[in-house]
Design a protein around this motif. Structure first.
Motif, PDB file in Angstrom:
ATOM      1  N   ARG A  32       0.775  -1.170   0.106  1.00  0.00           N
ATOM      2  CA  ARG A  32       0.030   0.114   0.183  1.00  0.00           C
ATOM      3  C   ARG A  32       0.949   1.222  -0.118  1.00  0.00           C
ATOM      4  NH1 ARG A  32      -3.034  -1.764   5.088  1.00  0.00           N
ATOM      5  NH2 ARG A  32      -1.016  -2.276   5.842  1.00  0.00           N
ATOM      6  N   TRP A  33       2.142   0.964   0.089  1.00  0.00           N
ATOM      7  CA  TRP A  33       2.977   2.209   0.255  1.00  0.00           C
ATOM      8  C   TRP A  33       3.944   2.270  -1.055  1.00  0.00           C
ATOM      9  CZ3 TRP A  33       4.162   5.908   4.248  1.00  0.00           C
ATOM     10  CH2 TRP A  33       3.031   5.683   5.269  1.00  0.00           C
ATOM     11  N   GLY A  34       4.167   3.427  -1.638  1.00  0.00           N
ATOM     12  CA  GLY A  34       5.049   3.417  -2.793  1.00  0.00           C
ATOM     13  C   GLY A  34       6.282   4.325  -2.259  1.00  0.00           C
ATOM     14  N   MET A  35       7.201   4.213  -3.131  1.00  0.00           N
ATOM     15  CA  MET A  35       8.395   4.634  -2.760  1.00  0.00           C
ATOM     16  C   MET A  35       9.280   5.170  -3.705  1.00  0.00           C
ATOM     17  SD  MET A  35      11.003   1.276  -1.932  1.00  0.00           S
ATOM     18  CE  MET A  35      12.299   2.301  -1.440  1.00  0.00           C
ATOM     19  N   THR A  36      10.261   6.213  -3.611  1.00  0.00           N
ATOM     20  CA  THR A  36      11.015   6.479  -4.560  1.00  0.00           C
ATOM     21  C   THR A  36      12.375   5.537  -4.821  1.00  0.00           C
ATOM     22  OG1 THR A  36      12.236   7.804  -2.915  1.00  0.00           O
ATOM     23  CG2 THR A  36      10.501   9.038  -4.110  1.00  0.00           C
ATOM     24  N   ALA A  37      12.966   5.744  -5.961  1.00  0.00           N
ATOM     25  CA  ALA A  37      14.233   4.821  -6.252  1.00  0.00           C
ATOM     26  C   ALA A  37      15.406   5.050  -5.306  1.00  0.00           C
ATOM     27  CB  ALA A  37      14.739   4.853  -7.598  1.00  0.00           C
ATOM     28  N   GLY A  38      15.317   6.348  -4.595  1.00  0.00           N
ATOM     29  CA  GLY A  38      16.507   6.672  -3.800  1.00  0.00           C
ATOM     30  C   GLY A  38      17.677   7.242  -4.544  1.00  0.00           C
ATOM     31  N   ASP A  39      18.341   8.017  -3.757  1.00  0.00           N
ATOM     32  CA  ASP A  39      19.425   9.004  -4.559  1.00  0.00           C
ATOM     33  C   ASP A  39      20.565   9.018  -3.454  1.00  0.00           C
ATOM     34  OD1 ASP A  39      20.534  10.401  -6.420  1.00  0.00           O
ATOM     35  OD2 ASP A  39      18.759  11.649  -6.541  1.00  0.00           O
ATOM     36  N   ALA A  40      21.540   9.774  -3.878  1.00  0.00           N
ATOM     37  CA  ALA A  40      22.743  10.050  -2.774  1.00  0.00           C
ATOM     38  C   ALA A  40      23.580  11.553  -3.288  1.00  0.00           C
ATOM     39  CB  ALA A  40      23.557   9.051  -2.944  1.00  0.00           C
ATOM     40  N   MET A  41      24.087  11.791  -2.536  1.00  0.00           N
ATOM     41  CA  MET A  41      25.055  13.145  -2.843  1.00  0.00           C
ATOM     42  C   MET A  41      26.176  13.275  -1.946  1.00  0.00           C
ATOM     43  SD  MET A  41      23.190  16.520  -1.533  1.00  0.00           S
ATOM     44  CE  MET A  41      21.812  16.746  -2.912  1.00  0.00           C
TER      45      MET A  41
END
Ligand code: FES
Ligand SMILES: [Fe+2]
Length: 350
Positions: free
Chosen positions: A131-140
């Protein structure tokens, strides 16, 4: 300066391919490599022979081969092959680090390996919930000490000035923050009532009109953070608000890995309770968050630079309560860890 007995994010799992990956974590050089079954391993990035970084070598089956004279090391750090030699000297070993793949991230334990417990890795509350969506994730990489970032992640008020095009608006300027110490860290939180929805969230909130908004900023020792944003129709604030039928909830997971005293690798992903399978929503959320974190980076790089250069003293104000309390408790943990290490060293010497 660093708590060693802790899980830090070394890299996104997807960053590690067939080639070794050189990293610097807590001022130590580390190399990651993938064994033939795909399992990732982490070793000190220095050959035991003439100290060439192992990351300049290549992966051979389950080992990493030094690019200078061909010594090979297994995931345990032991040398398992020396060209032109039938014997392997005692002590032919580099340090190995416990490494665990979870949430698409590779987590490294920087303390003594025997004290590593995978269950201590940060718990992501709704992980695996369809039931939860998510972003692919990132970094800096941010050019500042990680404690300026824990300051930032315990400071909900800064969105009013730093993030006016994304997370914040004028409504975020003046509501006081409530600070709560937990066994794991510190929480700074506040409800803002009957306010306009800030720009980044308008696309995702499904109700019309103004909102009550929760900012929950939490950092756990040493430097992992959950920032929860809850939006409900104005008048619905309260402890059960996130279960309101029209609530929009975004959980932002933020993991800081000190590179050294002046740089921090920042990893993140977001989970949301709406549009779980909508890839376009995930992309828009990821872009919005990246924009906001670039706004933070600009500020934090400049803060680091000026703290290092200017001579005039600084002041603390009311909003600094949570960051300062967090810093104090973290310093106590670091001091206790050092004292333990000193005791162990003394005992070993006896
Ligand atoms: S420096 Fe690595 S094998 Fe000689
Ligand atoms: Fe920020």
């Amino acid at each position: 300066m660093f708590l060693r007995k802790a899980w830090y994010v070394a890299a996104w799992d997807r960053e590690l391919g067939a080639q070794p990956l050189a990293l610097r974590i807590l001022d130590e050089n580390v190399v990651l490599f993938r064994q033939s079954d795909g399992t990732a391993a982490a070793l000190e990035d220095a050959c035991v022979h003439r100290k060439l970084p192992l990351s300049m070598g290549r992966v051979c089956g389950d080992t990493i081969e030094c690019g200078y004279h061909g010594l090979r090391f297994s995931a345990t750090g032991y040398c398992v092959h020396i060209p032109c030699s039938d014997t392997i000297p005692r002590g032919a070993r580099v340090r190995s680090y416990p490494l665990v793949a979870r949430y698409g991230l590779l987590w490294i334990w920087m303390g003594e390996p025997e004290s590593a417990r995978a269950e201590d890795i940060f718990q992501v509350e709704h992980w695996g919930d369809s039931r939860w969506g998510m972003t692919a994730g990132d970094a800096m990489t941010v050019d500042c000490n990680y404690l300026y970032m824990t300051d930032n992640l315990l400071d909900p008020s800064h969105v009013a000035w730093v993030h006016r095009s994304t997370f914040g608006n004028a409504a975020c300027e003046s509501t006081p923050v409530k600070v709560t110490a937990t066994p794991q860290g510190m929480i700074a939180a506040r409800w803002m009532r009957d306010v306009e929805i800030a720009p980044l969230y308008r696309r995702f909130v499904r109700f019309q009109g103004d909102c009550d908004r929760l900012q929950h900023y939490e950092v756990r020792f040493p430097c992992a953070s959950l920032v929860r944003a809850v939006f409900v129709p104005a008048g619905s604030a309260g402890s059960e608000a996130q279960h309101h039928a029209e609530a929009f909830v975004m959980d932002s997971y933020n993991f800081l890995t000190p590179v050294d005293g002046g740089r921090t690798r920042y990893f993140w992903f977001q989970m949301r309770n709406v549009f779980p399978d909508d890839a376009q929503v995930s992309r828009e959320m990821a872009e919005g968050v990246r924009t906001a974190f670039e706004e933070d980076r600009l500020i934090l790089n400049a803060v680091q630079e000026n703290f290092a250069r200017t001579r005039t003293p600084h002041i603390d104000i009311a909003i600094d309560s949570a960051p300062l309390r967090f810093r104090r408790r973290l310093q106590q943990l670091i001091a206790a860890e050092r004292a333990d290490a000193t005791d162990d060293g003394g005992a070993a010497a006896c």
